[in-house]
Design a protein around this motif. Structure first.
Motif, short mmCIF file in Angstrom:
data_model
loop_
_atom_site.label_atom_id
_atom_site.label_comp_id
_atom_site.label_asym_id
_atom_site.label_seq_id
_atom_site.Cartn_x
_atom_site.Cartn_y
_atom_site.Cartn_z
N GLY A 74 13.58 29.16 6.49
CA GLY A 74 12.80 28.12 5.84
C GLY A 74 12.28 27.10 6.83
N GLY A 75 11.23 26.40 6.46
CA GLY A 75 10.68 25.32 7.26
C GLY A 75 10.20 24.24 6.32
N ILE A 76 9.67 23.18 6.90
CA ILE A 76 9.15 22.10 6.06
C ILE A 76 7.76 22.49 5.59
N LEU A 77 7.62 22.77 4.31
CA LEU A 77 6.33 23.12 3.74
C LEU A 77 5.59 21.84 3.39
N PHE A 78 4.42 21.65 3.96
CA PHE A 78 3.63 20.49 3.62
C PHE A 78 2.17 20.85 3.73
N GLY A 79 1.32 19.95 3.30
CA GLY A 79 -0.11 20.14 3.38
C GLY A 79 -0.81 18.86 2.99
N GLY A 105 0.61 7.72 -4.73
CA GLY A 105 0.75 9.14 -4.39
C GLY A 105 2.20 9.62 -4.41
N PRO A 106 3.10 8.97 -3.63
CA PRO A 106 4.51 9.37 -3.68
C PRO A 106 5.12 9.24 -5.06
N PHE A 107 4.67 8.23 -5.83
CA PHE A 107 5.22 8.06 -7.17
C PHE A 107 4.85 9.25 -8.06
N VAL A 108 3.62 9.73 -7.94
CA VAL A 108 3.20 10.90 -8.72
C VAL A 108 4.01 12.13 -8.31
N ASN A 109 4.30 12.27 -7.01
CA ASN A 109 5.15 13.37 -6.56
C ASN A 109 6.55 13.24 -7.16
N PHE A 110 7.05 12.04 -7.26
CA PHE A 110 8.36 11.80 -7.88
C PHE A 110 8.34 12.24 -9.35
N VAL A 111 7.29 11.86 -10.07
CA VAL A 111 7.17 12.22 -11.49
C VAL A 111 7.05 13.74 -11.64
N MET A 112 6.25 14.38 -10.78
CA MET A 112 6.09 15.83 -10.87
C MET A 112 7.39 16.55 -10.54
N ALA A 113 8.16 16.04 -9.59
CA ALA A 113 9.46 16.64 -9.28
C ALA A 113 10.37 16.61 -10.51
N ALA A 147 9.29 16.91 -3.46
CA ALA A 147 10.29 16.15 -2.71
C ALA A 147 9.85 15.98 -1.26
N VAL A 148 9.31 17.05 -0.67
CA VAL A 148 8.84 16.98 0.72
C VAL A 148 7.69 16.00 0.86
N LEU A 149 6.68 16.10 -0.02
CA LEU A 149 5.52 15.22 0.08
C LEU A 149 5.90 13.77 -0.17
N MET A 150 6.80 13.53 -1.10
CA MET A 150 7.25 12.17 -1.37
C MET A 150 7.94 11.59 -0.14
N ALA A 151 8.89 12.33 0.41
CA ALA A 151 9.64 11.84 1.57
C ALA A 151 8.73 11.69 2.79
N LEU A 152 7.87 12.69 3.02
CA LEU A 152 6.98 12.65 4.18
C LEU A 152 6.04 11.46 4.12
N ASN A 153 5.42 11.25 2.96
CA ASN A 153 4.43 10.19 2.84
C ASN A 153 5.03 8.80 2.83
N LEU A 155 7.27 7.89 5.02
CA LEU A 155 7.58 7.51 6.39
C LEU A 155 6.65 6.36 6.80
N PRO A 156 7.18 5.33 7.44
CA PRO A 156 6.36 4.15 7.77
C PRO A 156 5.47 4.36 8.99
N ILE A 157 4.62 5.39 8.92
CA ILE A 157 3.71 5.71 10.01
C ILE A 157 2.28 5.66 9.47
N PRO A 158 1.48 4.68 9.85
CA PRO A 158 0.08 4.71 9.42
C PRO A 158 -0.59 5.97 9.97
N PRO A 159 -1.48 6.65 9.20
CA PRO A 159 -2.02 6.26 7.90
C PRO A 159 -1.26 6.86 6.72
N LEU A 160 -0.02 7.32 6.91
CA LEU A 160 0.75 7.79 5.76
C LEU A 160 0.95 6.63 4.78
N ASP A 161 1.25 6.96 3.54
CA ASP A 161 1.40 5.94 2.52
C ASP A 161 2.47 4.92 2.88
N GLY A 162 3.56 5.39 3.48
CA GLY A 162 4.62 4.48 3.88
C GLY A 162 4.15 3.49 4.92
#
Length: 219
Positions: A74-79, A105-113, A147-153, A155-162
């Motif tokens: 397995g690996g980190i699946l993202f896009g 965005g992360p909130f919608v991923n939380f709801v979809m999870a 879960a991956v997209l929520m956690a990834l986004n 992260l406090p790295i611009p331009p990510l949501d965090g």
């Protein structure tokens, strides 16, 4: 080959929904706070065709799944989807409202999870049948990608949501200095990915979130 095709079939819907609805949420919240840019561009829609990026929504996730299937690991699946255009200067209170636009965005991923977790619980409780196992696998994939997209986004790295949430919360001078990191955000993310640091940061968060869902929904 059959295994690869079945893997892609199971993951296709969860990945497309997770990525495209994440972007649509940014546009919807931006419109709510006064910026109609995404609305005027026709990007506040549940139609995934309006959000799909051929590389980020299809080729990258499919490539990761293919490599994982062939390697048996397995690996980190993202896009990503085509970014929804947001003109932060048109928000009624740009610095404060940026937080809500970014967090959408992360909130919608939380709801979809959660939604996929409900489906997993229903499938696990159903009588065994031809569709039970595929439904379980698709629901599990939905939980994982969101879960991956929520956690990834987050992260406090611009331009990510965090990163944009951090800019919104920091004092003005620090926020301006921190926002200047945005052109370097993607290269930083790639370095973290290829050095394994990204997985080290994300897997505990993803595993903890999945464990919490399993406790709540009893699976």
């Amino acid at each position: 080959m059959d295994s690869l095709i079945s893997t892609l079939a199971i993951w296709a819907l969860p990945v497309v929904l997770a990525i495209t609805l994440h972007e649509a949420a940014h546009g919807y919240v931006a419109r709510h706070f006064g910026d109609p840019t995404a609305h005027l561009a026709g990007r506040i829609t549940l139609n995934p065709l309006r959000h799909i990026d051929p590389v980020g929504t299809i080729l990258v996730p499919a490539g990761i799944l293919a490599l994982s299937s062939l390697a048996g690991a397995g690996g980190i699946l993202f896009g990503w989807a085509k970014p929804v255009p947001v003109n932060f200067s048109r928000l009624r209170n740009p610095k404060a409202d940026m937080l809500w636009v970014a967090a959408a965005g992360p909130f919608v991923n939380f709801v979809m999870a959660i939604g996929w977790a409900v489906l997993f619980r229903i499938a696990a409780s159903a009588e065994p049948g031809a569709y039970t196992l595929p439904m379980l696998k698709m629901a599990d994939a939905g939980i994982q990608i969101n879960a991956v997209l929520m956690a990834l986004n987050l992260l406090p790295i611009p331009p990510l949501d965090g990163g944009r949430i951090a800019v919104s919360l920091l004092p003005d001078r620090l926020a301006w200095q921190y926002a200047r990191l945005e052109p370097y955000g993607f290269p930083i993310l790639l370095v973290l990915l290829f050095t394994g640091v990204l997985g080290t940061l994300l897997w505990p968060l993803i595993a903890g979130f999945r464990y919490l869902l399993s406790l709540v929904f009893g699976f």
